[in-house]
Design a protein around this motif. Structure first.
Motif, PDB file in Angstrom:
ATOM      1  N   PRO A   1       1.365  22.614  38.099  1.00  0.00           N
ATOM      2  CA  PRO A   1       0.444  22.583  36.968  1.00  0.00           C
ATOM      3  C   PRO A   1       0.089  21.171  36.491  1.00  0.00           C
ATOM      4  N   VAL A   2      -1.204  20.984  36.220  1.00  0.00           N
ATOM      5  CA  VAL A   2      -1.735  19.737  35.695  1.00  0.00           C
ATOM      6  C   VAL A   2      -2.629  20.066  34.505  1.00  0.00           C
ATOM      7  N   LEU A   3      -2.378  19.426  33.375  1.00  0.00           N
ATOM      8  CA  LEU A   3      -3.179  19.635  32.171  1.00  0.00           C
ATOM      9  C   LEU A   3      -3.979  18.371  31.886  1.00  0.00           C
TER      10      LEU A   3
ATOM     11  N   ASP B   1       2.275  18.047  34.791  1.00  0.00           N
ATOM     12  CA  ASP B   1       1.680  16.709  34.832  1.00  0.00           C
ATOM     13  C   ASP B   1       0.580  16.647  33.776  1.00  0.00           C
ATOM     14  N   LEU B   2       0.528  15.546  33.038  1.00  0.00           N
ATOM     15  CA  LEU B   2      -0.411  15.430  31.930  1.00  0.00           C
ATOM     16  C   LEU B   2      -1.362  14.262  32.157  1.00  0.00           C
ATOM     17  N   VAL B   3      -2.660  14.532  31.964  1.00  0.00           N
ATOM     18  CA  VAL B   3      -3.716  13.536  32.140  1.00  0.00           C
ATOM     19  C   VAL B   3      -4.533  13.498  30.855  1.00  0.00           C
ATOM     20  N   GLY B   4      -4.864  12.299  30.357  1.00  0.00           N
ATOM     21  CA  GLY B   4      -5.654  12.221  29.144  1.00  0.00           C
ATOM     22  C   GLY B   4      -6.607  11.047  29.158  1.00  0.00           C
ATOM     23  N   HIS B   5      -7.806  11.267  28.612  1.00  0.00           N
ATOM     24  CA  HIS B   5      -8.822  10.212  28.499  1.00  0.00           C
ATOM     25  C   HIS B   5      -9.223  10.052  27.037  1.00  0.00           C
TER      26      HIS B   5
ATOM     27  N   ALA C   1      -2.897   8.101  32.039  1.00  0.00           N
ATOM     28  CA  ALA C   1      -3.733   7.732  30.898  1.00  0.00           C
ATOM     29  C   ALA C   1      -4.985   7.032  31.419  1.00  0.00           C
ATOM     30  N   VAL C   2      -6.146   7.498  30.986  1.00  0.00           N
ATOM     31  CA  VAL C   2      -7.419   6.971  31.467  1.00  0.00           C
ATOM     32  C   VAL C   2      -8.139   6.291  30.302  1.00  0.00           C
ATOM     33  N   SER C   3      -8.422   5.023  30.471  1.00  0.00           N
ATOM     34  CA  SER C   3      -9.108   4.181  29.485  1.00  0.00           C
ATOM     35  C   SER C   3      -8.204   3.785  28.320  1.00  0.00           C
ATOM     36  N   THR C   4      -7.492   4.736  27.739  1.00  0.00           N
ATOM     37  CA  THR C   4      -6.723   4.512  26.517  1.00  0.00           C
ATOM     38  C   THR C   4      -5.412   3.795  26.786  1.00  0.00           C
ATOM     39  N   PRO C   5      -5.207   2.607  26.203  1.00  0.00           N
ATOM     40  CA  PRO C   5      -3.924   1.933  26.340  1.00  0.00           C
ATOM     41  C   PRO C   5      -2.856   2.625  25.503  1.00  0.00           C
ATOM     42  N   HIS C   6      -1.618   2.220  25.674  1.00  0.00           N
ATOM     43  CA  HIS C   6      -0.559   2.759  24.817  1.00  0.00           C
ATOM     44  C   HIS C   6      -0.926   2.471  23.360  1.00  0.00           C
TER      45      HIS C   6
ATOM     46  N   TRP D   1      -9.319   9.925  23.289  1.00  0.00           N
ATOM     47  CA  TRP D   1      -8.372  10.543  22.368  1.00  0.00           C
ATOM     48  C   TRP D   1      -7.367  11.417  23.107  1.00  0.00           C
ATOM     49  N   GLY D   2      -7.804  12.051  24.178  1.00  0.00           N
ATOM     50  CA  GLY D   2      -6.856  12.821  24.976  1.00  0.00           C
ATOM     51  C   GLY D   2      -5.759  11.946  25.547  1.00  0.00           C
ATOM     52  N   GLY D   3      -6.106  10.677  25.831  1.00  0.00           N
ATOM     53  CA  GLY D   3      -5.102   9.724  26.285  1.00  0.00           C
ATOM     54  C   GLY D   3      -4.092   9.407  25.205  1.00  0.00           C
ATOM     55  N   SER D   4      -4.543   9.248  23.969  1.00  0.00           N
ATOM     56  CA  SER D   4      -3.621   8.989  22.859  1.00  0.00           C
ATOM     57  C   SER D   4      -2.635  10.134  22.692  1.00  0.00           C
ATOM     58  N   VAL D   5      -3.150  11.366  22.779  1.00  0.00           N
ATOM     59  CA  VAL D   5      -2.276  12.532  22.674  1.00  0.00           C
ATOM     60  C   VAL D   5      -1.286  12.563  23.843  1.00  0.00           C
ATOM     61  N   ALA D   6      -1.776  12.253  25.033  1.00  0.00           N
ATOM     62  CA  ALA D   6      -0.914  12.273  26.217  1.00  0.00           C
ATOM     63  C   ALA D   6       0.208  11.238  26.100  1.00  0.00           C
ATOM     64  N   TRP D   7      -0.120  10.040  25.614  1.00  0.00           N
ATOM     65  CA  TRP D   7       0.915   9.022  25.401  1.00  0.00           C
ATOM     66  C   TRP D   7       1.990   9.541  24.443  1.00  0.00           C
ATOM     67  N   TYR D   8       1.559  10.185  23.377  1.00  0.00           N
ATOM     68  CA  TYR D   8       2.510  10.680  22.386  1.00  0.00           C
ATOM     69  C   TYR D   8       3.408  11.773  22.975  1.00  0.00           C
ATOM     70  N   VAL D   9       2.815  12.699  23.696  1.00  0.00           N
ATOM     71  CA  VAL D   9       3.600  13.766  24.316  1.00  0.00           C
ATOM     72  C   VAL D   9       4.629  13.170  25.278  1.00  0.00           C
ATOM     73  N   ALA D  10       4.204  12.181  26.062  1.00  0.00           N
ATOM     74  CA  ALA D  10       5.116  11.565  27.030  1.00  0.00           C
ATOM     75  C   ALA D  10       6.270  10.855  26.342  1.00  0.00           C
ATOM     76  N   ALA D  11       5.994  10.213  25.202  1.00  0.00           N
ATOM     77  CA  ALA D  11       7.041   9.485  24.483  1.00  0.00           C
ATOM     78  C   ALA D  11       8.017  10.428  23.796  1.00  0.00           C
ATOM     79  N   GLU D  12       7.495  11.496  23.200  1.00  0.00           N
ATOM     80  CA  GLU D  12       8.321  12.383  22.385  1.00  0.00           C
ATOM     81  C   GLU D  12       8.933  13.546  23.155  1.00  0.00           C
ATOM     82  N   PHE D  13       8.311  13.950  24.250  1.00  0.00           N
ATOM     83  CA  PHE D  13       8.784  15.123  24.987  1.00  0.00           C
ATOM     84  C   PHE D  13       8.841  14.838  26.490  1.00  0.00           C
TER      85      PHE D  13
END
Length: 278
Positions: free
Chosen positions: A26-28, A96-100, A123-128, A102-114
């Motif tokens: 699965p990839v989201l 696996d999580l992919v985000g661009h 992460a696409v375009s969005t830096p940490h 604002w989706g990138g910001s959410v993806a960074w947070y999910v990766a850090a917290e969970f």
């Protein structure tokens, strides 16, 4: 074949695009502002062809069934909660999580917290977010690039301005870069009652949100050198916030709308990243 599906959660029903075998890895994929799941069409098709099960939801505010009115309902914690609720609905213990954008910001947070829920992060375009926050404080170039944010947060009637004259201001953001069929989809969705206000609430909810810590999961960060929202200072310093395996790739002469403007290149990198961390 890409299919339209609905995903029911406690927050409401999310619209989504999906492709690939139900039993595939699965990839989201999380879209950004002011777009929708449509931005991932190329990646959905590529992942499906490679045997993955790829799902791209229209996120909170973009799906009519999950469109709360208050800015405080768009905290990063709520947006991340939607990601986990969607994964739980599919029975995905890890994905696996992919985000661009604002989706990138959410993806960074999910990766850090969970981190226990993710195999990889892309992460696409969005830096940490921490790298971005420091750049906004210290880098004049990033300050100029981010000058639109207070406008979206504070200007009364910003949503009406974006949709005025057949959404000319919104359409101008994508001119010459994003397929016209996608732009039509974005304009139609954000013209729905309450949709643009909800999309702007992602910005207005920042003051209610927590901070994002370091990431330990295997991470791919992809950035375009002509990105108008995120400059090189934040992009290059993102590696300081990844403690796990990290890969940084730049696309020359590519703008912020990287999933569509560099669709084949991004899809290739994504497959490489997923394969390297099976």
């Amino acid at each position: 074949m890409i299919e339209h599906i609905g995903i029911s959660t406690a927050a409401g029903r999310f619209d989504a695009l999906a492709a690939g075998p139900d039993d595939g890895r699965p990839v989201l994929l999380l879209h950004g502002f002011p777009q929708a799941s449509t931005e991932w069409e190329h990646q959905l098709a590529t992942l499906s062809a490679a045997g993955y099960r790829a799902v791209a939801p229209d996120q909170r505010g973009y799906s009519p069934g999950v469109r709360p009115e208050r800015p405080e309902d768009y905290r990063i914690e709520d947006l991340a909660g939607d990601v986990l609720a969607i994964a739980d609905e599919f029975g995905w213990a890890r994905f696996d999580l992919v985000g661009h954008d604002w989706g990138g910001s959410v993806a960074w947070y999910v990766a850090a917290e969970f981190p226990e829920r993710l195999r990889t992060l892309t992460a696409v375009s969005t830096p940490h977010p921490a790298a971005y926050a420091r750049a906004v404080r210290t880098d004049e170039d990033q300050q100029q690039r981010s000058s639109y944010v207070p406008t979206l947060q504070n200007v009364r009637g910003a949503e009406k301005r974006l949709l005025a004259d057949d959404a000319s201001a919104l359409r101008a953001l994508f001119e010459g870069v994003v397929p016209r069929s996608h732009v039509r989809e974005y304009v139609e969705r954000l013209s729905e009652p309450g949709a643009m206000v909800a999309a702007l609430n992602w910005y207005r909810g920042i003051k209610y949100s927590g901070h994002t810590g370091k990431v330990t999961v295997p991470t791919l960060y992809v950035w375009g050198t002509e990105d108008t929202a995120f400059g090189s200072t934040a992009a290059l310093s993102t590696e300081e916030w990844v403690a796990g395996p990290y890969r940084f790739e730049m696309f020359e002469d590519i703008t912020h709308w990287l999933p569509e403007q560099a669709d084949e290149g991004l899809s290739r990198l994504l497959l490489e990243h997923l394969s390297a961390h099976a």
